[in-house]
Design a protein around this motif. Structure first.
Motif, PDB file in Angstrom:
ATOM      1  N   ARG A 148     -13.799   0.721  20.474  1.00 56.11           N
ATOM      2  CA  ARG A 148     -14.108  -0.686  20.169  1.00 56.11           C
ATOM      3  C   ARG A 148     -13.238  -1.169  19.020  1.00 56.11           C
ATOM      4  O   ARG A 148     -13.264  -0.602  17.926  1.00 56.11           O
ATOM      5  N   LYS A 149     -12.505  -2.221  19.277  1.00 57.55           N
ATOM      6  CA  LYS A 149     -11.590  -2.799  18.284  1.00 57.55           C
ATOM      7  C   LYS A 149     -12.356  -3.301  17.065  1.00 57.55           C
ATOM      8  O   LYS A 149     -11.924  -3.140  15.923  1.00 57.55           O
ATOM      9  N   SER A 150     -13.527  -3.892  17.322  1.00 57.72           N
ATOM     10  CA  SER A 150     -14.300  -4.479  16.222  1.00 57.72           C
ATOM     11  C   SER A 150     -14.712  -3.427  15.197  1.00 57.72           C
ATOM     12  O   SER A 150     -14.975  -3.737  14.043  1.00 57.72           O
ATOM     13  N   LEU A 151     -14.764  -2.146  15.621  1.00 56.97           N
ATOM     14  CA  LEU A 151     -15.139  -1.073  14.700  1.00 56.97           C
ATOM     15  C   LEU A 151     -13.904  -0.287  14.242  1.00 56.97           C
ATOM     16  O   LEU A 151     -14.023   0.763  13.626  1.00 56.97           O
ATOM     17  N   GLY A 152     -12.731  -0.802  14.552  1.00 51.00           N
ATOM     18  CA  GLY A 152     -11.492  -0.154  14.117  1.00 51.00           C
ATOM     19  C   GLY A 152     -11.330   1.220  14.728  1.00 51.00           C
ATOM     20  O   GLY A 152     -10.858   2.153  14.073  1.00 51.00           O
ATOM     21  N   GLN A 153     -11.723   1.368  15.986  1.00 48.80           N
ATOM     22  CA  GLN A 153     -11.732   2.707  16.588  1.00 48.80           C
ATOM     23  C   GLN A 153     -10.382   3.105  17.188  1.00 48.80           C
ATOM     24  O   GLN A 153      -9.996   2.634  18.255  1.00 48.80           O
ATOM     25  N   ASN A 154      -9.664   3.962  16.477  1.00 45.74           N
ATOM     26  CA  ASN A 154      -8.458   4.619  16.977  1.00 45.74           C
ATOM     27  C   ASN A 154      -8.683   6.098  16.682  1.00 45.74           C
ATOM     28  O   ASN A 154      -8.669   6.500  15.518  1.00 45.74           O
TER      29      ASN A 154
ATOM     30  N   LYS B 158     -15.574  15.559  -2.248  1.00 42.08           N
ATOM     31  CA  LYS B 158     -14.274  15.068  -1.786  1.00 42.08           C
ATOM     32  C   LYS B 158     -14.525  14.101  -0.638  1.00 42.08           C
ATOM     33  O   LYS B 158     -15.323  14.402   0.253  1.00 42.08           O
ATOM     34  N   VAL B 159     -13.856  12.968  -0.671  1.00 42.48           N
ATOM     35  CA  VAL B 159     -13.985  11.997   0.411  1.00 42.48           C
ATOM     36  C   VAL B 159     -12.778  12.166   1.326  1.00 42.48           C
ATOM     37  O   VAL B 159     -11.640  12.204   0.852  1.00 42.48           O
ATOM     38  N   VAL B 160     -13.030  12.326   2.600  1.00 44.16           N
ATOM     39  CA  VAL B 160     -11.941  12.476   3.573  1.00 44.16           C
ATOM     40  C   VAL B 160     -12.268  11.572   4.751  1.00 44.16           C
ATOM     41  O   VAL B 160     -13.379  11.632   5.274  1.00 44.16           O
ATOM     42  N   ALA B 161     -11.324  10.722   5.157  1.00 40.47           N
ATOM     43  CA  ALA B 161     -11.654   9.818   6.255  1.00 40.47           C
ATOM     44  C   ALA B 161     -10.432   9.253   6.948  1.00 40.47           C
ATOM     45  O   ALA B 161      -9.427   8.944   6.305  1.00 40.47           O
ATOM     46  N   ASN B 162     -10.551   9.155   8.252  1.00 42.78           N
ATOM     47  CA  ASN B 162      -9.646   8.318   9.042  1.00 42.78           C
ATOM     48  C   ASN B 162     -10.369   6.987   9.132  1.00 42.78           C
ATOM     49  O   ASN B 162     -11.213   6.784   9.983  1.00 42.78           O
ATOM     50  N   LEU B 163     -10.069   6.127   8.170  1.00 45.08           N
ATOM     51  CA  LEU B 163     -10.869   4.918   7.980  1.00 45.08           C
ATOM     52  C   LEU B 163     -10.605   3.876   9.051  1.00 45.08           C
ATOM     53  O   LEU B 163      -9.475   3.743   9.517  1.00 45.08           O
ATOM     54  N   PRO B 164     -11.642   3.096   9.355  1.00 39.25           N
ATOM     55  CA  PRO B 164     -11.384   1.912  10.159  1.00 39.25           C
ATOM     56  C   PRO B 164     -10.531   0.958   9.320  1.00 39.25           C
ATOM     57  O   PRO B 164     -10.855   0.693   8.163  1.00 39.25           O
ATOM     58  N   TYR B 165      -9.415   0.454   9.887  1.00 35.07           N
ATOM     59  CA  TYR B 165      -8.508  -0.381   9.095  1.00 35.07           C
ATOM     60  C   TYR B 165      -9.177  -1.641   8.573  1.00 35.07           C
ATOM     61  O   TYR B 165      -8.837  -2.136   7.508  1.00 35.07           O
ATOM     62  N   ASN B 166     -10.162  -2.135   9.336  1.00 36.74           N
ATOM     63  CA  ASN B 166     -10.760  -3.404   8.908  1.00 36.74           C
ATOM     64  C   ASN B 166     -11.665  -3.270   7.680  1.00 36.74           C
ATOM     65  O   ASN B 166     -11.981  -4.261   7.047  1.00 36.74           O
TER      66      ASN B 166
ATOM     67  N   ARG C  11       1.394   6.843  18.275  1.00 36.21           N
ATOM     68  CA  ARG C  11       0.976   7.665  19.416  1.00 36.21           C
ATOM     69  C   ARG C  11       0.072   8.842  19.012  1.00 36.21           C
ATOM     70  O   ARG C  11      -0.469   9.538  19.868  1.00 36.21           O
ATOM     71  N   ALA C  12      -0.114   9.062  17.718  1.00 34.54           N
ATOM     72  CA  ALA C  12      -1.035  10.126  17.287  1.00 34.54           C
ATOM     73  C   ALA C  12      -2.490   9.744  17.563  1.00 34.54           C
ATOM     74  O   ALA C  12      -3.380  10.589  17.516  1.00 34.54           O
ATOM     75  N   PHE C  13      -2.737   8.455  17.839  1.00 33.03           N
ATOM     76  CA  PHE C  13      -4.104   7.961  17.994  1.00 33.03           C
ATOM     77  C   PHE C  13      -4.378   7.524  19.432  1.00 33.03           C
ATOM     78  O   PHE C  13      -3.452   7.158  20.158  1.00 33.03           O
ATOM     79  N   THR C  14      -5.654   7.542  19.791  1.00 29.55           N
ATOM     80  CA  THR C  14      -6.083   7.039  21.094  1.00 29.55           C
ATOM     81  C   THR C  14      -7.176   5.991  20.886  1.00 29.55           C
ATOM     82  O   THR C  14      -8.216   6.336  20.310  1.00 29.55           O
ATOM     83  N   PRO C  15      -6.982   4.755  21.265  1.00 30.01           N
ATOM     84  CA  PRO C  15      -5.729   4.159  21.730  1.00 30.01           C
ATOM     85  C   PRO C  15      -4.756   4.020  20.555  1.00 30.01           C
ATOM     86  O   PRO C  15      -5.205   3.961  19.401  1.00 30.01           O
TER      87      PRO C  15
ATOM     88  N   PRO D  47      -2.683   2.359  17.737  1.00 33.04           N
ATOM     89  CA  PRO D  47      -2.681   1.056  17.070  1.00 33.04           C
ATOM     90  C   PRO D  47      -1.275   0.464  17.103  1.00 33.04           C
ATOM     91  O   PRO D  47      -0.330   1.133  17.524  1.00 33.04           O
ATOM     92  N   LYS D  48      -1.118  -0.777  16.618  1.00 32.84           N
ATOM     93  CA  LYS D  48       0.213  -1.403  16.635  1.00 32.84           C
ATOM     94  C   LYS D  48       1.070  -0.891  15.482  1.00 32.84           C
ATOM     95  O   LYS D  48       2.275  -1.066  15.483  1.00 32.84           O
ATOM     96  N   VAL D  49       0.416  -0.279  14.484  1.00 32.56           N
ATOM     97  CA  VAL D  49       1.110   0.035  13.230  1.00 32.56           C
ATOM     98  C   VAL D  49       1.224   1.543  13.015  1.00 32.56           C
ATOM     99  O   VAL D  49       0.494   2.324  13.624  1.00 32.56           O
ATOM    100  N   HIS D  50       2.158   1.919  12.127  1.00 37.65           N
ATOM    101  CA  HIS D  50       2.240   3.314  11.689  1.00 37.65           C
ATOM    102  C   HIS D  50       1.145   3.565  10.641  1.00 37.65           C
ATOM    103  O   HIS D  50       0.678   2.637   9.992  1.00 37.65           O
ATOM    104  N   SER D  51       0.778   4.827  10.466  1.00 42.65           N
ATOM    105  CA  SER D  51      -0.281   5.157   9.517  1.00 42.65           C
ATOM    106  C   SER D  51       0.194   6.216   8.530  1.00 42.65           C
ATOM    107  O   SER D  51       1.130   6.966   8.822  1.00 42.65           O
ATOM    108  N   SER D  52      -0.481   6.277   7.388  1.00 43.64           N
ATOM    109  CA  SER D  52      -0.168   7.294   6.378  1.00 43.64           C
ATOM    110  C   SER D  52      -1.472   7.801   5.782  1.00 43.64           C
ATOM    111  O   SER D  52      -2.413   7.034   5.600  1.00 43.64           O
ATOM    112  N   VAL D  53      -1.466   9.102   5.455  1.00 38.19           N
ATOM    113  CA  VAL D  53      -2.606   9.670   4.733  1.00 38.19           C
ATOM    114  C   VAL D  53      -2.265   9.646   3.247  1.00 38.19           C
ATOM    115  O   VAL D  53      -1.215  10.154   2.836  1.00 38.19           O
TER     116      VAL D  53
END
Ligand code: SAM
Length: 281
Positions: A22-28, A117-125, A190-194, A196-202
């Motif tokens: 779901r896009k509304s929840l930033g799910q990638n 320690k906080v670790v997360a693949n955060l929803p972008y929104n 392409r590391a994510f499903t689906p 996203p349009k952008v590159h990501s960084s940890v």
């Protein structure tokens, strides 16, 4: 760690539980367990730590955190559809996984046992809002000792930006004032499903025992927001609404009134925020 290794592939989990993104929840979602293991390693030794994971989704990163030996993982997920999938992980985690269904913005961190320690693949929104929330408690040090967080690449670059660069602004100042921040990993869409349009960084942020310089976080945020709100203007103009004698205050903080916001180092922003405390109270 047996049990965790025997869990089915994430694609199967997603299909079985009907977890269409779901896009509304930033799910990638991250489905490559080598990648999630790598992110868990960025967070360092987890064996003595409580890990707060925000947005575990189907649980790829959650599995990695548990496999890395985390003492306890508290996973806060807003989407009720993900809870049964996470419960399957909990059944093989030997009591180390606690699942909380709810909004991470409202999570009460006092139930966590330090070190955290906080670790997360955060929803972008909600990523930036959560980061600012974690960086600006009134007292320091905070409840966490490090943050290992996924952002879209441009946001990550703003967090680690140095004075004088285009990306330097509110996020760089709030982050580097109280943490040592670095980009630890880059991920293509392409590391994510689906994807996203952008590159990501940890980004890995380690809480400094003391901030770089004293300042009230809310006031610092406000001063910096005013300065960068009109970043092309000289500060004596951009900040004139903050105090009638702003030029004097800028000079006293070691800042040329003709300087622009992006030239000013963090310590000087703090000095200016301290000088403005007298007009606030
Ligand atoms: N960690 C998973 C992974 O790496 O595959 C999922 C990451 S996905 C980018 C973001 C997750 O955060 C989603 O599962 C979404 O439902 C959840 N989420 C979105 N907003 C949230 C919020 N306010 N509080 C907690 N979880 C949230």
């Amino acid at each position: 760690m047996s049990g965790l290794d025997d869990l089915p592939p994430l694609r199967e989990v997603i299909a079985r539980h009907g977890l269409s993104a779901r896009k509304s929840l930033g799910q990638n979602f991250l489905l490559d367990l080598n990648l999630t293991a790598k992110i868990a390693r960025v967070a360092g030794d987890l064996t003595e730590a409580d890990v707060l994971e925000v947005g575990p989704g189907p649980g790829g990163l959650t599995r990695a955190l548990l496999a890395a030996g985390a003492r306890r993982v508290v996973a806060v997920e807003k989407d009720p559809r993900c809870i049964p999938a996470l419960e399957e992980i909990a059944t093989v985690a030997g009591g180390r996984l606690e699942i909380v269904q709810g909004d991470a913005m409202e999570f009460d961190a006092s139930r966590l046992v330090p070190p955290v320690k906080v670790v997360a693949n955060l929803p972008y929104n909600v990523g930036t809002a959560l980061l600012v929330h974690w960086l600006t408690p009134p007292d320091w040090p905070p409840f966490w000792e490090s943050l290992t967080l996924m952002f879209q690449r441009e946001v990550a670059e703003r967090i680690v930006a140095r004075p004088g660069s285009k990306a330097y602004g509110r996020l760089a100042i709030l982050a580097q004032w109280r943490t040592e921040a670095r980009i630890a990993m880059e991920l293509p869409p392409r590391a994510f499903t689906p994807p996203p349009k952008v590159h990501s960084s940890v980004v890995h942020m380690k809480a400094r025992p003391e901030p770089l310089a004293p300042a009230d976080p809310k006031l610092l945020e406000r001063v910096v927001a005013s300065g960068f709100g009109q970043r092309r203007k000289m500060l004596r103009a951009a900040l004139k609404g903050l105090a009638p004698d702003i030029e004097e205050r800028l000079r006293a903080a070691g800042i040329a009134p003709t300087a622009r916001a992006e030239e000013v180092p963090i310590e000087a922003w703090c000095a200016l925020a301290r000088s403005l405390e007298t007009t606030e109270r």
